[in-house]
Write a protein that holds these residues in place. Structure first.
Motif, mmCIF file in Angstrom:
data_model
loop_
_atom_site.group_PDB
_atom_site.id
_atom_site.type_symbol
_atom_site.label_atom_id
_atom_site.label_comp_id
_atom_site.label_asym_id
_atom_site.label_seq_id
_atom_site.Cartn_x
_atom_site.Cartn_y
_atom_site.Cartn_z
ATOM 1 N N LEU A 72 -8.606 28.713 6.762
ATOM 2 C CA LEU A 72 -9.275 28.095 6.591
ATOM 3 C C LEU A 72 -10.063 26.694 6.953
ATOM 4 O O LEU A 72 -10.987 27.219 6.808
ATOM 5 C CB LEU A 72 -8.178 27.904 5.886
ATOM 6 N N ARG A 73 -8.881 26.880 8.296
ATOM 7 C CA ARG A 73 -9.925 25.485 8.751
ATOM 8 C C ARG A 73 -11.518 25.637 9.937
ATOM 9 O O ARG A 73 -12.196 25.119 9.893
ATOM 10 C CB ARG A 73 -8.995 25.014 9.841
ATOM 11 N N GLN A 74 -10.946 27.257 9.974
ATOM 12 C CA GLN A 74 -11.903 27.638 10.547
ATOM 13 C C GLN A 74 -13.078 27.993 9.960
ATOM 14 O O GLN A 74 -14.361 27.460 10.599
ATOM 15 C CB GLN A 74 -11.691 28.654 11.331
ATOM 16 N N TRP A 75 -12.456 28.103 8.822
ATOM 17 C CA TRP A 75 -14.056 28.560 8.081
ATOM 18 C C TRP A 75 -15.263 27.129 7.510
ATOM 19 O O TRP A 75 -16.238 27.364 7.985
ATOM 20 C CB TRP A 75 -13.733 29.363 6.508
ATOM 21 N N LEU A 76 -13.528 25.945 7.325
ATOM 22 C CA LEU A 76 -14.349 24.772 7.385
ATOM 23 C C LEU A 76 -15.136 24.267 8.363
ATOM 24 O O LEU A 76 -16.071 23.639 7.716
ATOM 25 C CB LEU A 76 -13.110 23.864 6.623
ATOM 26 N N THR A 77 -14.347 24.181 9.611
ATOM 27 C CA THR A 77 -15.622 23.696 10.641
ATOM 28 C C THR A 77 -16.636 24.824 11.050
ATOM 29 O O THR A 77 -18.167 23.516 11.173
ATOM 30 C CB THR A 77 -14.537 24.089 11.988
ATOM 31 N N ALA A 78 -17.331 25.655 10.864
ATOM 32 C CA ALA A 78 -17.870 26.651 10.653
ATOM 33 C C ALA A 78 -19.168 26.319 9.806
ATOM 34 O O ALA A 78 -20.753 25.945 9.774
ATOM 35 C CB ALA A 78 -18.051 28.376 10.693
ATOM 36 N N ARG A 79 -18.912 26.147 8.400
ATOM 37 C CA ARG A 79 -19.761 25.135 7.129
ATOM 38 C C ARG A 79 -20.181 23.793 7.236
ATOM 39 O O ARG A 79 -20.864 23.453 7.006
ATOM 40 C CB ARG A 79 -19.042 25.355 5.813
#
Length: 155
Positions: free
Chosen positions: A33-40
């Motif tokens: 989830l943290r990686q997805w938010l960072t990529a977003r």
């Protein structure tokens, strides 16, 4: 029941193993989830950078048109075509109509004035140029209002 290590039964060992697996799965989910938010957020920042660069380049191109640089018209058209992909079709259409067209008319008036300078009435040429400058000046003021809603990291 058979006792094993540390006085725990076989069933208790299986329970702690299952709890451990659930905790590992939850940790992996949180990391994903943290990686997805960072990529977003990186995508938003990259899109902001590209939009802002187009806005600045378009402003410089419009200034060059005002100064009489005929090659700036080609750059303006290219930037307005690129705006479709960065700002969306509706905003790109507004940019073409409210900014591109007045500056296109200004460039055409300047070209016509240069081609007719020999033997022409200078005051008439000056008036035509001023008549084309009014919509272009208004268009330059509209440009920031059109792109401002898109220059945000909150989208």
């Amino acid at each position: 029941m058979v006792e094993t290590v540390l006085g725990m039964s076989d069933l208790q060992i299986k329970l702690f193993t299952a709890i451990g697996q659930i905790l590992v799965a939850a940790a992996v989910g949180i990391i994903a989830l943290r990686q997805w938010l960072t990529a977003r957020n990186k995508l938003k920042a990259d899109l902001f950078d590209r939009r802002y660069k187009l806005y600045v380049d378009l402003g410089q191109s419009l200034q060059r048109i005002v100064e009489g640089d005929s090659s700036a018209v080609v750059q303006m058209r290219r930037l307005l075509a690129e705006a479709r992909w960065l700002f969306g079709e509706k905003t790109a259409e507004r940019l073409r109509k409210e900014v591109g067209n007045p500056f296109q008319m200004l460039a055409e008036a300047k070209d016509a004035a240069w081609s007719r300078t020999a033997g022409s009435d200078q005051s008439k040429l000056a008036q035509e140029h001023l008549d084309a400058m009014v919509p272009a000046s208004q268009a330059a003021l509209v440009l920031p209002k059109i792109v401002a809603p898109h220059l945000s990291l909150k989208h």
